[in-house]
Design an enzyme around this catalytic site. Sequence first.
Site, PDB file in Angstrom:
ATOM      1  N   ARG A  68      36.970  70.012  41.877  1.00 48.76           N
ATOM      2  CA  ARG A  68      36.244  71.035  42.606  1.00 48.76           C
ATOM      3  C   ARG A  68      37.197  72.063  43.203  1.00 48.76           C
ATOM      4  O   ARG A  68      38.378  71.802  43.400  1.00 48.76           O
ATOM      5  CB  ARG A  68      35.403  70.401  43.721  1.00 48.76           C
ATOM      6  N   ARG A 112      37.571  75.410  51.483  1.00 52.48           N
ATOM      7  CA  ARG A 112      36.309  75.737  52.146  1.00 52.48           C
ATOM      8  C   ARG A 112      36.535  76.923  53.072  1.00 52.48           C
ATOM      9  O   ARG A 112      37.546  76.970  53.778  1.00 52.48           O
ATOM     10  CB  ARG A 112      35.804  74.541  52.969  1.00 52.48           C
ATOM     11  N   ARG A 159      48.519  53.540  37.521  1.00 50.57           N
ATOM     12  CA  ARG A 159      49.368  53.646  38.700  1.00 50.57           C
ATOM     13  C   ARG A 159      48.981  52.503  39.638  1.00 50.57           C
ATOM     14  O   ARG A 159      47.808  52.093  39.700  1.00 50.57           O
ATOM     15  CB  ARG A 159      49.154  54.982  39.413  1.00 50.57           C
ATOM     16  N   ARG A 191      51.059  58.727  52.053  1.00 50.26           N
ATOM     17  CA  ARG A 191      50.272  58.835  53.264  1.00 50.26           C
ATOM     18  C   ARG A 191      50.497  57.609  54.140  1.00 50.26           C
ATOM     19  O   ARG A 191      51.037  56.595  53.684  1.00 50.26           O
ATOM     20  CB  ARG A 191      48.782  58.974  52.949  1.00 50.26           C
ATOM     21  N   GLU A 237      51.951  54.138  52.298  1.00 50.22           N
ATOM     22  CA  GLU A 237      51.439  53.928  50.944  1.00 50.22           C
ATOM     23  C   GLU A 237      52.368  54.619  49.934  1.00 50.22           C
ATOM     24  O   GLU A 237      52.644  55.808  50.044  1.00 50.22           O
ATOM     25  CB  GLU A 237      50.030  54.518  50.858  1.00 50.22           C
ATOM     26  N   TYR A 240      38.329  55.814  36.715  1.00 53.55           N
ATOM     27  CA  TYR A 240      38.346  55.788  38.175  1.00 53.55           C
ATOM     28  C   TYR A 240      36.906  55.934  38.664  1.00 53.55           C
ATOM     29  O   TYR A 240      36.207  56.882  38.286  1.00 53.55           O
ATOM     30  CB  TYR A 240      39.205  56.909  38.761  1.00 53.55           C
ATOM     31  N   ASP A 273      34.280  55.707  42.173  1.00 52.75           N
ATOM     32  CA  ASP A 273      33.996  55.476  43.581  1.00 52.75           C
ATOM     33  C   ASP A 273      33.024  54.306  43.712  1.00 52.75           C
ATOM     34  O   ASP A 273      32.335  53.937  42.755  1.00 52.75           O
ATOM     35  CB  ASP A 273      33.404  56.729  44.217  1.00 52.75           C
TER      36      ASP A 273
END
Length: 380
Positions: free
Chosen positions: A171, A175, A247, A277, A298, A346, A348
């Site tokens: 996307r 914003r 990964r 992160r 991480e 992948y 969600d």
Amino acid sequence: MNFCLVGAGFSCAVIGRELAGAGHRVTIIDVRDHVAGNCHTERDTETNVMTHVYGPHIFHTDDQEVWEYVNRFTTFKSYVNRVKTTSMGQVFSLPINLHTINQFFGKTMRPDEARAFIEQQADTSIEDPQTFEEQAMRFVGKELYEAFFKGYTQKQWGCHPSELPASILKRLPVRFNYNDNYFFHRFQGMPEHGYTKLVEGILDHPNITVKLSTRFERSMLDEYDHVFFSGPLDGFFDYELGRLGYRTLDFERFTYQGDYQGCAVMNYGEEEVPYTRITEHKHFSPWEEHDGSVCYREYSRECGEEDIPYYPIRLVKEKALLADYVEKARQTDKVTFVGRLGTYRYLDMDVTIREALDTARGFLKCVEEKKPAPAFFVEA
């Protein structure tokens, strides 16, 4: 009928519950000593913080049926994921929004002004972005790309963003308002007592037997009417054609007395910082209060043979090998491949649950119509 489901994560838990509800006998096995797969949560013994053992998972969906489904088995609490990132000695808000733009460029633009400004920054000569780098350059320009995307992506995927497809950055990553909610979805939240309790609730049915610390062997095919396999697709065939690329993640756990970073997720976009992160897990349960804190640094790297696979790479080489394994799967009787690992995609959590519900319903229809079930109800 008598079914074996391999893996005790969301895919097989949901499929198993639907089959059990239809009157069938279901055995679910998992090589690990807990259910819920990579969504497994548990209380930290030192701080009592609910920790996401394999990295954080935030539930978000526009699928009302899926939202109602998970709420049948546990209480969800409101949670909005607000991600920050440290870059060039400052902390910024993600995804890139009007606050990020004004802070980064030292301006006080209104939405229309910011939109025009970013279009000036963008590389409009790129008409059809083919790579991740081209996609970012086309929509946000060089400065924002290098500050927020380049280094993070290189660390996450282990290659230059010019080698990754544009589809990874799906996307428009900006914003033009002050909305810092990381997700767009109608329904967002966290299970009050963690994901493991949620999955245990789904599995709580008299027709379901769960066997943990149990490895699947292909000889088990003879013991059941059908097998649903949510492990690695290439692993089912003992990697005989080669290994699909993934990964994996390494977590460096540390504790802190107090509030370490003031947010759940802090990204580090600069390549010089080795981790991608830091997650501070007590902030994923904002309705709880804890003096101590548990944090994970991480790190992303190539997945080895003994590592937990997280993100399928799905570049040209992997897609060719995937096609060969898909063909082998279609020639295998009595097995349906499901989930993130079984279809090498992948996914969600909400999509995983949606596909599991659709797979169970599709399979039960095959039984009713006395038709053989396909190896894939969703294309790998």
